[in-house]
Design an enzyme around this catalytic site. Structure first.
Site, PDB file in Angstrom:
ATOM      1  N   LYS A 204       0.855  -1.197   0.000  1.00 54.81           N
ATOM      2  CA  LYS A 204       0.000   0.000   0.000  1.00 54.81           C
ATOM      3  C   LYS A 204       0.887   1.241   0.000  1.00 54.81           C
ATOM      4  CE  LYS A 204      -3.656   2.358   2.478  1.00 54.81           C
ATOM      5  NZ  LYS A 204      -4.634   2.293   3.566  1.00 54.81           N
ATOM      6  N   LYS A 259      -2.050  -1.431  -3.956  1.00 59.17           N
ATOM      7  CA  LYS A 259      -2.934  -0.264  -3.922  1.00 59.17           C
ATOM      8  C   LYS A 259      -2.126   1.023  -3.952  1.00 59.17           C
ATOM      9  CE  LYS A 259      -6.168   1.615  -0.694  1.00 59.17           C
ATOM     10  NZ  LYS A 259      -6.398   1.714   0.694  1.00 59.17           N
TER      11      LYS A 259
HETATM   12  C1  PBG Z   1      -7.671   3.384   5.324  1.00 65.02           C
HETATM   13  C2  PBG Z   1      -7.899   3.100   3.883  1.00 65.02           C
HETATM   14  C3  PBG Z   1      -7.702   3.971   2.825  1.00 65.02           C
HETATM   15  C4  PBG Z   1      -8.185   3.344   1.700  1.00 65.02           C
HETATM   16  C5  PBG Z   1      -8.642   2.082   2.075  1.00 65.02           C
HETATM   17  N1  PBG Z   1      -8.441   1.933   3.432  1.00 65.02           N
HETATM   18  C6  PBG Z   1      -7.195   5.380   2.800  1.00 65.02           C
HETATM   19  C7  PBG Z   1      -5.902   5.736   3.379  1.00 65.02           C
HETATM   20  O1  PBG Z   1      -5.060   4.893   3.672  1.00 65.02           O
HETATM   21  O2  PBG Z   1      -5.716   6.931   3.595  1.00 65.02           O
HETATM   22  C8  PBG Z   1      -8.220   3.967   0.335  1.00 65.02           C
HETATM   23  C9  PBG Z   1      -9.262   3.461  -0.604  1.00 65.02           C
HETATM   24  C10 PBG Z   1      -9.540   4.351  -1.762  1.00 65.02           C
HETATM   25  O3  PBG Z   1      -8.923   5.417  -1.954  1.00 65.02           O
HETATM   26  O4  PBG Z   1     -10.440   3.983  -2.528  1.00 65.02           O
HETATM   27  N2  PBG Z   1      -6.698   2.737   5.969  1.00 65.02           N
END
Ligand code: PBG
Length: 337
Positions: A204, A259
């Protein structure tokens, strides 16, 4: 082709020969999309018969669980096998330590119970992280002005167990604390939830493409000032994601997520080739917003463009895709058959 000594030359080889007819185009297609590749993320709010627009994500709504049930039913009819649910927590329930995250009767746990009661076969994925619940919007506990890794994990274990007890099938830690997959696995096992799966957000990245999501879950009032780079991966790094994924796999993850999606196809490709492990792409909120705005302005044609984005994730090596377009894509896939 495996044997690079074979010479392929014109005119005996005409690359266009198989492209000339639809039947042979279909016969030689290497990657295909199916409705069971799709995971649909949904946003839930408290209340009854409530539906709120998310401005930065046109056509995506936060809904109360009674309305969400209709969306789940629709998903099932379209052949989608799994959903991921995210809570919008009212400001009065947020605090510095995200304590609502470990309330066994919080919005997410109650919603999981409702969905499971009506639709026991749908796979439910729950995010594990503190950000919907904290006033500061970080995924972990802040101690001495830093997100504290180990103390955060203590909360994540409890959050995970509550979700498992309420019927969640897949725990998806998106917090990016080191060592949390192993600790969550042990905690679930100790409590006899040995078959609850872990889909780890292992790769991520610290991305600007998550901003619309922050509006969706209501941590946008902190705006784009929130900086998660002390726990999410630097977008300039690739080797680092490989190391992180190896940790999560060795700690017991069953599946991993890369991601964002579109800008990170090289990461998907590399991880799939390195580990041959169930790997999922997340087409995140910012990707959705870019595409949907272009579709609405008729700059891009929705049906074909959408399918192309998803097909390319699979070609890169993804086994499936989390996408806010899941229902529309499923309709398109059914039509294509
Ligand atoms: C939170 C989380 C996020 C997303 C999924 N879980 C945002 C972040 O880490 O700030 C992002 C999903 C998206 O942008 O569609 N932990």
């Amino acid at each position: 082709m495996k044997n690079s000594s074979i010479s392929i030359s014109f005119p005996r080889t005409r690359m266009r020969r198989t492209r000339m007819r639809k039947f042979s185009l279909d016969l030689v297609q290497e990657t295909r999309l199916s409705t069971s590749d799709l995971i649909y993320p949904l946003f839930v709010i408290e209340g009854h018969n409530k539906k709120e627009e998310i401005k930065s994500m046109p056509n995506i709504f936060r809904k109360s669980s009674d309305l969400l049930l209709k969306d789940v039913e629709n998903c099932i009819q379209l052949g989608i096998k799994a959903i991921a649910i995210f809570p919008y927590i009212s400001k009065k329930l947020k605090d510095d330590s995200g304590s609502e995250s470990i309330n066994p009767d919080n919005l997410i746990c109650n919603t999981v119970r409702k969905i499971k009661k009506e639709f026991p076969d749908i796979g439910i994925i729950c995010d594990v992280a503190l950000d919907p619940y904290t006033t500061h919007g970080h995924d972990g506990l802040i101690i001495n002005e830093q997100v504290d890794n180990d103390k955060t994990i203590d909360l994540l274990e409890k959050q995970s167990l509550n979700q498992a007890i309420s019927g969640c099938d897949i725990i998806a830690p998106s917090d990016m604390m080191d060592g949390r997959v192993g600790k969550i696995r042990d905690f679930l096992d100790k409590n006899n939830y040995i078959n609850v799966q872990i889909m780890s957000y292992a790769a991520k990245f610290s991305s600007s493409f998550y901003y619309p999501f922050r509006e969706a879950i209501g941590s946008n009032y902190i705006g784009d000032k929130i900086d998660k780079s002390s726990y999410q991966i630097n977008p300039g790094n690739s080797n680092e994601s490989i190391r992180g994924v190896s940790m999560d796999i060795s700690e017991g993850a069953d599946m991993i997520i890369v991601k964002p999606g579109m800008n990170y196809l090289d990461i998907i490709y590399r991880i799939k080739n390195t580990y041959e492990f169930p790997t999922f792409a997340y087409q995140v909120s910012g990707e959705y917003a870019m595409l949907e705005h272009a579709f609405q302005k008729k700059i891009l044609k929705k049906s074909k463009t959408l399918i192309e984005t998803l097909l390319c994730f699979k070609r890169a090596g993804a086994d499936g895709i989390l996408t806010y377009f899941a229902c529309e894509a499923a309709k398109e896939i059914i039509k294509l058959k």
